[in-house]
Design a protein around this motif. Structure first.
Motif, PDB file in Angstrom:
ATOM      1  N   VAL A   2       0.795  -0.987   0.098  1.00 30.20           N
ATOM      2  CA  VAL A   2      -0.112   0.039   0.036  1.00 30.20           C
ATOM      3  C   VAL A   2       0.825   1.273  -0.165  1.00 30.20           C
ATOM      4  O   VAL A   2       1.834   1.353   0.703  1.00 30.20           O
ATOM      5  N   THR A  24      -2.705   6.893  -4.764  1.00 30.87           N
ATOM      6  CA  THR A  24      -2.424   5.770  -4.117  1.00 30.87           C
ATOM      7  C   THR A  24      -2.216   4.443  -4.737  1.00 30.87           C
ATOM      8  O   THR A  24      -2.772   4.344  -6.083  1.00 30.87           O
ATOM      9  N   TYR A 110      -4.855   3.396   6.228  1.00 33.27           N
ATOM     10  CA  TYR A 110      -3.605   3.721   5.662  1.00 33.27           C
ATOM     11  C   TYR A 110      -3.077   5.076   5.577  1.00 33.27           C
ATOM     12  O   TYR A 110      -4.342   5.946   5.624  1.00 33.27           O
TER      13      TYR A 110
END
Length: 121
Positions: A2, A24, A110
């Motif tokens: 991630v 992202t 995240y």
């Protein structure tokens, strides 16, 4: 893996504008609400704005309401923060985060590394 990578920060005069981006990867972007937080020196991290998974709902801190706009592009896996009429008190490191549609940092899973925004008077 991630990754959330913020960009667009910098130095701007009071009254000016900046547009932050957060690119992202490594997870299903459209499955998460996205948020922006900020942290000024000596202060706790504070909520700025959040946007729902499809972008239909947004929420802002009172201090930025009517000046900042959060948006997202699910095709590009990117969330944005348009900041207008900036004030010196907006100076902080700005972080993007992925998680639930909420206003506390604990609701986000995240996080990016942050981008510095400095507003001069």
């Amino acid at each position: 893996q991630v990754q959330l990578v913020e960009s667009g920060g910098g130095l701007v005069q009071a009254g000016g504008s900046l547009r932050l981006s957060c690119a992202t990867s490594g997870y299903t972007f459209s499955s998460y609400a996205m948020g922006w937080f900020r942290q000024a020196p000596g202060k706790e991290r504070e909520f700025v704005a959040t946007i729902s998974r499809r972008g239909g709902f947004t929420n802002y801190a009172d201090s930025v309401k009517a000046r900042f706009t959060i948006s997202r592009d699910n095709a590009k896996n990117t969330v944005y923060l348009q900041m207008n009429r900036l004030k010196p008190e907006d100076t902080a490191v700005y972080y993007c985060a992925a998680g639930s549609y909420g206003s506390t940092w604990k609701e986000y899973e995240y996080w990016g590394q942050g981008t510095q925004v400095t507003v001069s008077s």
